[in-house]
Motif scaffolding. Structure first.
Motif, PDB file in Angstrom:
ATOM      1  N   ALA A  82       0.635  -1.116   0.106  1.00  0.00           N
ATOM      2  CA  ALA A  82      -0.109   0.081   0.222  1.00  0.00           C
ATOM      3  C   ALA A  82       0.818   1.335   0.188  1.00  0.00           C
ATOM      4  O   ALA A  82       0.182   2.233   0.142  1.00  0.00           O
ATOM      5  N   ALA A 124       4.283   7.258   2.042  1.00  0.00           N
ATOM      6  CA  ALA A 124       4.146   6.700   3.342  1.00  0.00           C
ATOM      7  C   ALA A 124       5.007   5.391   3.315  1.00  0.00           C
ATOM      8  O   ALA A 124       4.864   4.488   2.152  1.00  0.00           O
ATOM      9  N   PRO A 125       5.767   4.953   4.341  1.00  0.00           N
ATOM     10  CA  PRO A 125       6.413   3.550   4.501  1.00  0.00           C
ATOM     11  C   PRO A 125       5.258   2.423   4.167  1.00  0.00           C
ATOM     12  O   PRO A 125       3.932   2.976   4.519  1.00  0.00           O
ATOM     13  N   PRO A 126       5.657   1.249   3.965  1.00  0.00           N
ATOM     14  CA  PRO A 126       6.970   0.551   4.069  1.00  0.00           C
ATOM     15  C   PRO A 126       7.986   1.094   2.892  1.00  0.00           C
ATOM     16  O   PRO A 126       9.125   1.005   3.237  1.00  0.00           O
ATOM     17  N   LYS A 142      10.199   3.667   1.400  1.00  0.00           N
ATOM     18  CA  LYS A 142      10.746   4.964   1.841  1.00  0.00           C
ATOM     19  C   LYS A 142      11.496   5.660   0.668  1.00  0.00           C
ATOM     20  O   LYS A 142      11.744   7.003   0.686  1.00  0.00           O
ATOM     21  N   ARG A 185       0.619  12.295  11.584  1.00  0.00           N
ATOM     22  CA  ARG A 185       0.687  12.998  10.324  1.00  0.00           C
ATOM     23  C   ARG A 185      -0.603  13.609   9.713  1.00  0.00           C
ATOM     24  O   ARG A 185      -0.262  14.589   8.828  1.00  0.00           O
ATOM     25  N   ASP A 192       7.454  -0.743  12.236  1.00  0.00           N
ATOM     26  CA  ASP A 192       6.725  -1.576  11.414  1.00  0.00           C
ATOM     27  C   ASP A 192       6.508  -2.965  12.297  1.00  0.00           C
ATOM     28  O   ASP A 192       7.891  -3.664  12.513  1.00  0.00           O
ATOM     29  N   LEU A 214       9.475   3.441  11.118  1.00  0.00           N
ATOM     30  CA  LEU A 214       8.318   4.003  10.310  1.00  0.00           C
ATOM     31  C   LEU A 214       8.318   5.641   9.781  1.00  0.00           C
ATOM     32  O   LEU A 214       7.835   5.981   8.758  1.00  0.00           O
ATOM     33  N   THR A 218      10.084   8.586   8.281  1.00  0.00           N
ATOM     34  CA  THR A 218      10.972   8.883   7.106  1.00  0.00           C
ATOM     35  C   THR A 218      12.152   9.766   7.637  1.00  0.00           C
ATOM     36  O   THR A 218      11.982  10.699   8.373  1.00  0.00           O
ATOM     37  N   TRP A 250      -2.844  -3.945   9.081  1.00  0.00           N
ATOM     38  CA  TRP A 250      -1.785  -2.772   8.786  1.00  0.00           C
ATOM     39  C   TRP A 250      -2.456  -1.587   8.102  1.00  0.00           C
ATOM     40  O   TRP A 250      -2.289  -0.400   8.294  1.00  0.00           O
ATOM     41  N   THR A 251      -2.862  -1.788   6.852  1.00  0.00           N
ATOM     42  CA  THR A 251      -3.749  -0.854   5.768  1.00  0.00           C
ATOM     43  C   THR A 251      -4.630  -0.054   6.540  1.00  0.00           C
ATOM     44  O   THR A 251      -4.522   1.156   6.313  1.00  0.00           O
ATOM     45  N   LEU A 276      -3.167   2.523   8.877  1.00  0.00           N
ATOM     46  CA  LEU A 276      -2.376   3.317   8.277  1.00  0.00           C
ATOM     47  C   LEU A 276      -3.458   4.449   7.397  1.00  0.00           C
ATOM     48  O   LEU A 276      -3.322   5.618   7.322  1.00  0.00           O
ATOM     49  N   GLU A 277      -4.585   4.106   7.052  1.00  0.00           N
ATOM     50  CA  GLU A 277      -5.619   4.790   6.299  1.00  0.00           C
ATOM     51  C   GLU A 277      -6.589   5.353   7.095  1.00  0.00           C
ATOM     52  O   GLU A 277      -7.036   6.770   6.729  1.00  0.00           O
ATOM     53  N   TYR A 295      -8.310  -4.716   3.929  1.00  0.00           N
ATOM     54  CA  TYR A 295      -7.257  -5.585   3.044  1.00  0.00           C
ATOM     55  C   TYR A 295      -6.190  -5.964   4.106  1.00  0.00           C
ATOM     56  O   TYR A 295      -5.550  -5.388   5.022  1.00  0.00           O
TER      57      TYR A 295
END
Ligand SMILES: Cc1cc2nc3c(=O)[nH]c(=O)nc-3n(C[C@H](O)[C@H](O)[C@H](O)COP(=O)(O)OP(=O)(O)OC[C@H]3O[C@@H](n4cnc5c(N)ncnc54)[C@H](O)[C@@H]3O)c2cc1C
Ligand code: FES
Lengths: 120, 387
Positions: A65, A77-79, A81, B18, B41, B61, B63, B290-291, B294-295, B319
């Motif tokens: 994703a 966004a990660p994973p 980078k 974020r 992660d 995770l 950056t 996970w997704t 994140l979303e 998902y």
């Protein structure tokens, strides 16, 4: 290097094709009718971005994703980078050509190892 | 809104922080996490990290150069939420007052009663869990995994690749029948036996044996399975006990609307601890993927900043992915309520499958094994079909 990809008419909007160059490149035809080319391999792991989810000018990696901007190659966004390389696209006489970037690609570690002849 | 406190400093918490900045929130932002680590992660913990292929630095995770202008209070646990004072209480006695709260405390691995203090027995949820397990696996031996769900299966797969002798014990007749249904659960869990990993189904675990260190797993049918290492992979429970008495309605996690809002004004919940209303399913669902972690925070944060309900739109179907024995497993949608499953592409025996779940003829879920391209197509179709 300028490589012919396919005829514009053969690539419907919302679709992508993968070109078997080394490393592979994919060409996207967005729903808005624009054409972009980026490195096909996700910078996180070995996934083909041509298999991903195209929405607007972004493609979401089919596995985990991360989203890449087709215009800049930037990742959201990660994973993943690192960005992917972008390539110049020329459409001439209904034919799509890709001018492959001369920059070094950001391949995921597992793929670079394989290309270097190491363990996959 | 002048101060927002995010409780939980992992994927969903980071993603909420974020989203706050991205959506223009300019005030004080405090992120509280009980682990000492910066957000990392988790999926690699049962895969590449456990296998020793990637290190701690690869799990980060954030950056490079990312600055959310947040105060990070790490290594400190939230113990309560005081709705009247609008404050989060911390284990060290501090109190953080805020106008808005994002609950992102995730889930914790379930343990086996009576296994505390027995060396060689592991769960896998945190980086520290993974470090301890990785060290043990490196010594080799006989591994018994209790629980044939995704985490258990991934650990079995990784340990098999490291050369251990592996047995998986599953109490249900078919592993993964909950998320995938019995037919597909059988096909996916067939990966174990394909590789010579023993899979014992339909039998419960009575207990563990061993003095200071585990030496066997005792089954309810009387069998004894010798073990040098045991991994307990029997699911996770939402970390919400700290909210008891706060006025936040709890029901299998924080009960939320489709926009992430809890029963208390100014409090939203995201990630594994949150039981959101899913308009597609017409029910509340706590999704531990996970997704979603994140979303979804973008929607919850919009709700928080708007001071109430926002038009959240229909989310994409849930998902997740899993990697086992070199096979990429992907799943989207809800299998509960499906009345048929058909393999549209590939063959079960080759563990190369694209299967579609339908209810009254309409696709409601899709499973892929090594089929990323077709899977994405179906996932899109699913999103369109049920939106
Ligand atoms: C080993 C493993 C493998 C996985 N593999 C996959 C996969 O392949 N695919 C997939 O889709 N998903 C996978 N997942 C699931 C995914 O990692 C989770 O859905 C995701 O981490 C959820 O994020 P979260 O932020 O909601 O919760 P968490 O990641 O659980 O984070 C919650 C954080 O809050 C902290 N916390 C808890 N209580 C408190 C408190 N009272 N005060 C302060 N802090 C607190 C916790 O310590 C933790 O750091 C995997 C999970 C694990 C554990
Ligand atoms: S392979 Fe693309 S995000 Fe992981």
């Amino acid at each position: 290097m300028m490589i012919p990809a396919c005829r514009l008419a053969d690539l419907p909007r919302g679709e992508a094709i993968r070109l078997d160059v080394e490393p592979p490149v994919s060409v996207f035809h967005t729903d808005d009718g624009e054409v972009f080319a980026i490195d096909d391999t996700c910078t996180h792991q070995d996934a083909s971005l041509a298999d991903g989810w195209l929405e607007g000018c972004e493609v979401e990696c089919p596995l985990h994703a991360s989203k890449f901007d087709l215009r800049t190659g930037a990742v959201d966004a990660p994973p993943a980078k690192l960005p992917v390389r972008t390539h110049e696209v020329v459409v001439e006489d209904g034919m799509i050509y890709v001018k492959v970037s001369t920059e070094a690609p950001n391949l995921p570690p597992c793929v670079s190892a394989r290309l270097a002849g190491g363990p996959a | 809104m002048r101060t927002v406190a995010v409780v939980g400093a992992s994927l969903a918490g980071l993603s909420a922080a974020r989203s706050l900045r991205k959506q223009g929130y300019d005030g004080r932002l405090v992120v509280i996490g009980d682990e000492p680590h910066r957000p990392y992660d988790r999926p690699p913990l049962s895969k590449e990290f456990l296998a020793g292929e990637v290190g701690e630095a690869d799990l980060v995770l954030e950056t490079d150069g990312e600055d959310l202008r947040a105060e990070w209070l790490l290594g400190t646990r939230a113990t309560g939420l005081d709705a009247r004072e609008r404050a989060v209480r911390l284990a060290d006695g501090r109190e953080i007052r805020a106008d808005g709260f994002v609950i992102a405390t995730g889930a914790a691995a379930r343990r086996l009663p009576g296994s505390d203090g027995l060396a060689g027995v592991h769960v896998l949820r945190t980086l520290d869990d993974a470090l301890a397990l990785r060290d043990e696996l490196a010594r080799g031996g006989r591994l018994v995994v209790i629980g044939g769900g995704f985490i258990g299966a991934e650990v079995a797969s990784t340990a098999y690749a490291l050369g251990l002798d592996v047995t998986v014990i599953e109490a249900a007749p078919t592993p993964l029948a909950g998320p995938l249904g019995a037919d597909m659960g059988t096909i996916v869990s067939g990966l174990h036996t394909d590789h010579g990993v023993r899979l014992l189904c339909g039998v419960g675990v009575k207990g563990l044996s061993g003095e200071s260190r585990v030496d066997a797993v005792l089954l309810e049918d009387g069998r004894t399975i010798p073990a040098d290492i045991v991994v307990v992979g029997v699911g996770a429970r939402p970390c919400v006990e700290w909210l008891e008495g706060s006025g936040v309605t709890l029901d299998n996690g924080v009960k939320c609307g489709a926009d992430g809002r809890s029963s208390l004004a100014g409090v939203v919940a995201v990630g594994d601890c949150a039981n959101w209303y899913d308009p597609r399913a017409g029910a509340h669902r706590r999704v531990e993927h996970w997704t979603g972690a994140l979303e979804r925070p973008a929607v919850a944060v919009a709700t928080l900043l708007a001071g109430g309900a926002v038009e959240s739109g229909v989310p994409r179907p849930p998902y997740f992915w899993s990697d086992q024995y070199g096979v990429k497993i992907q799943f989207a949608g809800h299998s509960v309520g499906a009345d048929s499953v058909t393999i549209e592409e590939g063959a079960a025996d080759d563990r190369n499958v694209l299967a579609v779940y339908r209810r009254a003829g309409e696709p409601v879920a899709v499973l892929g094994m090594n089929q990323p391209r077709l899977f994405t197509r179906w996932r899109k179709q699913l999103a369109a079909a049920t939106s």
